[in-house]
Design a protein around this motif. Structure first.
Motif, mmCIF file in Angstrom:
data_model
loop_
_atom_site.group_PDB
_atom_site.id
_atom_site.type_symbol
_atom_site.label_atom_id
_atom_site.label_comp_id
_atom_site.label_asym_id
_atom_site.label_seq_id
_atom_site.Cartn_x
_atom_site.Cartn_y
_atom_site.Cartn_z
ATOM 1 N N ARG A 350 0.853 -1.288 -0.111
ATOM 2 C CA ARG A 350 -0.099 -0.001 0.069
ATOM 3 C C ARG A 350 0.716 1.158 0.026
ATOM 4 O O ARG A 350 0.522 2.292 0.655
ATOM 5 N N LYS A 352 2.566 4.591 -2.175
ATOM 6 C CA LYS A 352 2.075 5.230 -3.253
ATOM 7 C C LYS A 352 3.198 4.800 -4.242
ATOM 8 O O LYS A 352 4.449 4.806 -4.117
ATOM 9 N N SER A 355 3.555 7.999 -10.384
ATOM 10 C CA SER A 355 2.230 8.552 -11.527
ATOM 11 C C SER A 355 3.161 9.448 -12.566
ATOM 12 O O SER A 355 4.359 9.731 -12.164
ATOM 13 N N THR A 420 1.021 -2.863 -10.220
ATOM 14 C CA THR A 420 1.483 -2.975 -8.943
ATOM 15 C C THR A 420 3.053 -3.556 -8.739
ATOM 16 O O THR A 420 3.854 -2.716 -8.060
ATOM 17 N N GLN A 438 -11.135 0.529 -10.082
ATOM 18 C CA GLN A 438 -10.700 1.769 -9.827
ATOM 19 C C GLN A 438 -10.461 1.604 -8.108
ATOM 20 O O GLN A 438 -9.311 2.403 -7.743
ATOM 21 N N GLU A 439 -11.285 0.865 -7.325
ATOM 22 C CA GLU A 439 -10.957 0.875 -5.979
ATOM 23 C C GLU A 439 -9.572 0.353 -5.800
ATOM 24 O O GLU A 439 -8.755 0.415 -4.795
ATOM 25 N N ALA A 441 -7.026 -0.047 -7.741
ATOM 26 C CA ALA A 441 -6.001 0.714 -8.165
ATOM 27 C C ALA A 441 -5.757 1.782 -7.140
ATOM 28 O O ALA A 441 -4.526 2.365 -6.825
ATOM 29 N N ASP A 442 -6.501 2.533 -6.422
ATOM 30 C CA ASP A 442 -6.522 3.523 -5.654
ATOM 31 C C ASP A 442 -5.851 2.857 -4.282
ATOM 32 O O ASP A 442 -5.064 3.552 -3.760
ATOM 33 N N ARG A 443 -6.516 1.638 -3.967
ATOM 34 C CA ARG A 443 -5.727 1.128 -2.744
ATOM 35 C C ARG A 443 -4.312 0.668 -2.903
ATOM 36 O O ARG A 443 -3.438 0.841 -2.044
ATOM 37 N N GLU A 444 -4.048 0.325 -4.332
ATOM 38 C CA GLU A 444 -2.660 -0.060 -4.391
ATOM 39 C C GLU A 444 -1.538 0.865 -4.971
ATOM 40 O O GLU A 444 -0.434 0.993 -5.283
ATOM 41 N N GLY A 445 -2.276 2.304 -5.169
ATOM 42 C CA GLY A 445 -1.408 3.653 -5.682
ATOM 43 C C GLY A 445 -1.321 3.430 -6.924
ATOM 44 O O GLY A 445 -0.097 3.880 -7.411
ATOM 45 N N GLU A 447 -1.464 4.512 -10.713
ATOM 46 C CA GLU A 447 -2.290 5.504 -11.716
ATOM 47 C C GLU A 447 -3.155 5.121 -13.026
ATOM 48 O O GLU A 447 -2.449 4.569 -13.672
#
Length: 571
Positions: A350, A352, A355, A420, A438-439, A441-445, A447
């Protein structure tokens, strides 16, 4: 040590592989990363469950033939579910949304071949992504793949994708050319198209069996089943030991309101009995009841037999391995240790990742020189065009652009998992992410960037790559002043009474002092600037002022030059 390395970590924080490698190098240790599979094997060995030893101890007398396990794959709407439906004579499609497989199941049929009735197990997956997700977790379930291609539609992008997935798994393929009853059906064209992908029909001198079928009219179904059995007999030796504790794979699992967690399990070796203590991934429990595909109860299930199992305490994931533990306590301990390891792995992930915008900073810190991209588009032509254009971006040797995966269709969990691992950015061209992606992707950071115009994507990636290049600076002259008179001040040191010859002199800017064209003091600063009795921030060309530069050795006729370093835009 981590603080000195610039990593702000707390005592209980999970860290990623690179950080451990750096820490090990700093402390003089060699850090070796163990794969999750090896870690799991070690965990099982600590409970006296040795999977490898069991396999080594088996002799030919212990092994008995088992049915082949078949997966049906192919492009959407080419008739996969219709074919499965025709094979088992039950109408599944009618109850589904738009004919897309909602329920992952598995079932066994009996087929009489050369006078012998033989069972065949079918796994009904919602596509090759699920097949590969299971393979990625070490679940080698399938023995044979049936590739369904519509005779009136030809080889489509997902057909190729399915074929690549099957070939990567090293699974023999039987091609079912479906919809031969349609107008414009051309089975010969399919055979010709598939020769490009190393699937050469037997009639062309190859070793792949092609069968023409019409799932709607139930034509050629027996021939498909015959082809499966012939391929199994020719290419594979399908045997397993039924007289031991069961090992298997959870193919599908769901939470039933009345019955709790229900898992569809494929037994691969051994025999599963009602009452066995089992572990599937991080789920554990005792087999309370088993049902076959028709909902009838079973007392035991042998190799290659798919069953629905009741009695687990939680829902396992598709592809989790199932094993029988000596007792409930052992099953619970294995499950809880796996759960703890999984939670730690999730926390470590988890962090970041990269990007397009943060690439610049990452590069300045010397972390990356490669931009990894995953491309997904609505049509393969667009993806190819985008890939070609991106690979043509030339930003010199300092920075590298790698496209680690390209594909057609929505952005899937597979793509996010890949991003990831490789710190990649996902670019979607006219596509959006699939449900819940999307969830993730957000959780794993990770982009995700979306574009509908190719040039916009190219421009942004190019800008990012140029941002990645170490910046080039050039010196820009701001102004010059000639010293007319030197005033001595006990408080401020020597003050240069000057006239501004060109540009502007600003307080705080960098300066150098030249005498007869030779630099006598470099990298000094304009510390104070006065006109009459007022402190000012800048003085323009033609005006007189007092300049304090902190340099002691100044004389009349010296020139003060001010300058600044500006970043040069990349060409």
């Amino acid at each position: 040590m981590l603080f000195h390395l610039g990593e702000m970590a707390t005592a209980t924080q999970s860290l990623d592989e690179d950080t451990f490698q750096a820490l090990g190098a700093e402390l003089g240790y060699t850090v070796v990363m163990v794969s999750p599979e090896d870690e799991d094997r070690e965990l099982l060995e600590s409970f006296d469950i040795d999977l490898d030893a069991e396999l080594e101890g088996e002799t030919d007398e212990d092994l008995a033939p088992r049915p082949p396990v078949v997966t049906v794959m192919g492009h959407v709407d080419h008739g996969k579910t219709k074919l499965l439906d025709a094979i088992r004579h039950t109408n599944v499609v009618a109850g589904e949304a738009g004919g897309i497989t909602q329920h992952i199941g598995a079932y066994q049929i009996e087929f009489t071949h050369e006078g012998v009735t033989r069972p065949i197990t079918f796994i009904d997956t919602p596509g090759h992504e699920a097949f590969t997700a299971m393979r990625a977790r070490g679940a080698e379930v399938t023995d044979i793949a049936i590739l369904v291609v519509a005779a009136d539609d030809g080889v489509m992008p997902q057909t190729v994708e399915a074929l690549n997935h099957a070939q990567a798994a090293g699974v023999p393929i039987v091609v079912a050319v479906n919809k031969i009853d349609r107008e414009g059906a051309n089975p010969a064209k399919i055979r010709q198209q598939l020769t490009e992908f190393n699937l050469v029909a037997e009639e062309y001198g190859g070793d792949t069996m092609f069968v023409d079928v019409s799932a709607l009219k139930r034509q050629g179904i027996n021939e498909v089943l015959e082809a499966v059995l012939l391929t199994a007999d020719a290419a594979l030796e399908l045997v397993a030991n039924p007289n031991k504790d069961a090992r298997g794979i959870a193919i599908e699992a769901n939470l039933d309101k009345g019955r709790g967690p229900v898992a569809t399990v494929l037994v691969q070796s051994g025999t599963l009995h009602v009452g066995d203590a089992i572990v599937a991934g991080t789920a554990h429990g005792r087999v309370r009841a088993m049902f076959d595909e028709h909902g009838e109860t079973l007392d035991f299930a042998g190799p290659s037999r798919p069953v629905q199992v009741l009695g687990l305490t939680s829902v396992p994931r598709a592809g989790d391995s199932l094993l029988v533990a000596p007792d409930d306590r052992t099953a619970r301990q294995i499950a809880s240790k796996r759960e703890a390891a999984e939670r730690a792995a999730t926390l470590a992930k988890r962090r970041k990742r990269i990007s397009l915008e943060t690439f610049d900073e990452a590069l300045k810190q010397g972390k990356v020189e490669t931009l990894n991209l995953i491309l997904k588009g609505d049509v393969s032509g667009a993806v190819e065009a985008l890939e070609d254009a991106l690979l043509k971006i030339d930003v010199g040797d300092e920075v590298d652009l790698r496209i680690i995966h390209r594909g057609v269709g929505a952005i899937t969990q597979n793509d996010v998992n890949l991003a990831t691992v490789d710190s990649a950015v996902i670019i979607g061209f006219n596509v959006r992410p699939a449900e819940r992606v999307q969830e993730l992707a957000d959780r794993e950071g990770v982009e995700l960037k979306y574009y509908s115009v190719i040039y916009q994507a190219i421009e942004e990636v190019e800008a990012s790559l140029k941002g990645m290049l170490k910046p080039e600076f050039e010196e820009v002259q701001l102004g010059t002043a000639e010293i007319r008179q030197v005033f001595r001040s006990s408080k401020f040191g020597n003050i240069a009474g000057s006239i501004i010859r060109s540009g502007t002199i600003r307080r705080g800017s960098k300066a150098r002092l030249t005498r007869n064209g030779v630099v006598i003091a470099d990298n000094i600063e304009i510390q104070s600037l006065r006109r009459e009795k007022d402190d000012v921030t800048e003085v323009r060309e033609g005006f007189e002022c007092g300049i304090g530069i902190g340099a002691r050795d100044i004389a009349e006729g010296d020139i003060i030059e001010t300058f600044e370093m500006r970043e040069k835009p990349r060409a």
